[in-house]
Design a protein around this motif. Structure first.
Motif, PDB file in Angstrom:
ATOM      1  N   LYS A  11       0.850  -1.184   0.000  1.00 33.53           N
ATOM      2  CA  LYS A  11       0.000   0.000   0.000  1.00 33.53           C
ATOM      3  C   LYS A  11       0.886   1.235   0.000  1.00 33.53           C
ATOM      4  CE  LYS A  11      -4.004  -2.022   0.583  1.00 33.53           C
ATOM      5  NZ  LYS A  11      -5.046  -2.048  -0.332  1.00 33.53           N
ATOM      6  N   LEU A  12       0.523   2.191  -0.802  1.00 35.69           N
ATOM      7  CA  LEU A  12       1.223   3.461  -0.823  1.00 35.69           C
ATOM      8  C   LEU A  12       0.856   4.214   0.442  1.00 35.69           C
ATOM      9  CD1 LEU A  12       2.972   5.504  -2.374  1.00 35.69           C
ATOM     10  CD2 LEU A  12       0.868   6.357  -3.381  1.00 35.69           C
ATOM     11  N   GLN A  13       1.844   4.547   1.206  1.00 37.86           N
ATOM     12  CA  GLN A  13       1.603   5.264   2.461  1.00 37.86           C
ATOM     13  C   GLN A  13       1.363   6.739   2.145  1.00 37.86           C
ATOM     14  OE1 GLN A  13       4.833   4.871   5.194  1.00 37.86           O
ATOM     15  NE2 GLN A  13       3.763   5.896   6.853  1.00 37.86           N
ATOM     16  N   ARG A  14       0.386   7.309   2.805  1.00 35.20           N
ATOM     17  CA  ARG A  14       0.075   8.725   2.636  1.00 35.20           C
ATOM     18  C   ARG A  14       0.066   9.388   4.007  1.00 35.20           C
ATOM     19  NH1 ARG A  14      -0.671  10.260  -2.527  1.00 35.20           N
ATOM     20  NH2 ARG A  14      -1.441   8.658  -3.899  1.00 35.20           N
ATOM     21  N   ASP A  15       0.417  10.681   4.008  1.00 35.98           N
ATOM     22  CA  ASP A  15       0.367  11.423   5.269  1.00 35.98           C
ATOM     23  C   ASP A  15      -1.003  12.086   5.412  1.00 35.98           C
ATOM     24  OD1 ASP A  15       0.467  13.609   3.552  1.00 35.98           O
ATOM     25  OD2 ASP A  15       2.402  14.327   4.254  1.00 35.98           O
ATOM     26  N   GLU A  16      -1.165  12.903   6.449  1.00 32.24           N
ATOM     27  CA  GLU A  16      -2.454  13.539   6.714  1.00 32.24           C
ATOM     28  C   GLU A  16      -2.856  14.542   5.628  1.00 32.24           C
ATOM     29  OE1 GLU A  16       0.986  15.416   8.585  1.00 32.24           O
ATOM     30  OE2 GLU A  16       0.099  13.466   8.933  1.00 32.24           O
ATOM     31  N   GLU A  17      -1.901  15.020   4.848  1.00 33.07           N
ATOM     32  CA  GLU A  17      -2.191  15.946   3.748  1.00 33.07           C
ATOM     33  C   GLU A  17      -2.378  15.219   2.420  1.00 33.07           C
ATOM     34  OE1 GLU A  17       0.847  18.956   3.578  1.00 33.07           O
ATOM     35  OE2 GLU A  17       0.801  19.234   5.747  1.00 33.07           O
ATOM     36  N   LYS A  18      -2.478  13.899   2.460  1.00 28.98           N
ATOM     37  CA  LYS A  18      -2.672  13.042   1.282  1.00 28.98           C
ATOM     38  C   LYS A  18      -1.456  13.032   0.354  1.00 28.98           C
ATOM     39  CE  LYS A  18      -7.027  12.054   2.228  1.00 28.98           C
ATOM     40  NZ  LYS A  18      -7.103  11.377   3.454  1.00 28.98           N
ATOM     41  N   ARG A  19      -0.287  13.357   0.892  1.00 20.93           N
ATOM     42  CA  ARG A  19       0.952  13.296   0.114  1.00 20.93           C
ATOM     43  C   ARG A  19       1.502  11.876   0.167  1.00 20.93           C
ATOM     44  NH1 ARG A  19       4.330  18.147  -0.123  1.00 20.93           N
ATOM     45  NH2 ARG A  19       3.099  19.963   0.368  1.00 20.93           N
ATOM     46  N   ALA A  20       2.100  11.424  -0.935  1.00 17.96           N
ATOM     47  CA  ALA A  20       2.765  10.122  -0.944  1.00 17.96           C
ATOM     48  C   ALA A  20       4.018  10.216  -0.072  1.00 17.96           C
ATOM     49  CB  ALA A  20       3.149   9.738  -2.365  1.00 17.96           C
TER      50      ALA A  20
END
Length: 191
Positions: free
Chosen positions: A21-30
């Motif tokens: 799974k592509l991890q994303r931060d709280e700002e939806k950045r990869a």
């Protein structure tokens, strides 16, 4: 290896890739996770105007980490390390921006140069087509007409090749470099 074994290996690799799974931060950045155990090679030994730049190893790691993403994807680089102090954190962040800014400027310059060359080649090809018409009207030699016609189409094809194929790669690179320049850099300790 036979075809059956290759097919099983391919299915296994495809399954493992789909499970990641592509991890994303709280700002939806990869998110790119990078672990640095020794930061001696983080910066390049060479730089212009005393401005630090990242090393080729670091840039290769970052670029390979996002190879499957859309070039304009927003990114966050999470550096996990216990050997980077607060002063180096700011320096490394600036070095990343400096490195990709230089690459962006270089590719933009090449993009403009290629566009100018393509326009000149297209103009030369169109002029050569008119020359082929004039040669056909003025002479009865189909050989010279064909020679000029071939030259015209080669010039036009080269212009199309530059504009469509070569410049496409440069535009993709520029989008990727802008994503790296605007990349959020965060630091974490190694747990």
């Amino acid at each position: 290896m036979n075809k059956k074994e290759l097919k099983q290996i391919r299915k296994s690799v495809d399954r493992s890739l789909s499970e990641r799974k592509l991890q994303r931060d709280e700002e939806k950045r990869a998110v790119i996770n990078m672990t640095v155990k020794n930061d001696d090679g983080f910066l390049s030994q060479y730089s212009e105007d005393r401005t630090p730049m990242i090393s080729e190893d670091v840039s290769t790691f970052i670029e390979n980490s996002v190879s499957g993403l859309v070039p304009s994807e927003s990114l966050t680089l999470r550096i996990h390390s216990d050997c980077i102090d607060d002063e180096e954190k700011a320096e490394y962040k600036n070095a990343i921006k400096e490195y990709y800014t230089k690459r962006y400027v270089s590719d933009k310059r090449e993009l403009r140069r290629n566009t100018l060359i393509a326009l000149l080649l297209a103009a030369a090809g169109i002029i050569a087509l008119f020359a082929a018409i004039i040669v056909e009207i003025q002479t009865d030699s189909p050989i010279w007409t064909e020679v000029v016609d071939i030259i015209a189409w080669v010039l036009i094809w080269e212009a199309v090749d530059i504009m469509v194929f070569r410049n496409r790669e440069l535009r993709v690179n520029c989008l990727r470099y802008l994503a790296f320049i605007s990349m959020k850099v965060e630091y974490y300790g190694i747990s």
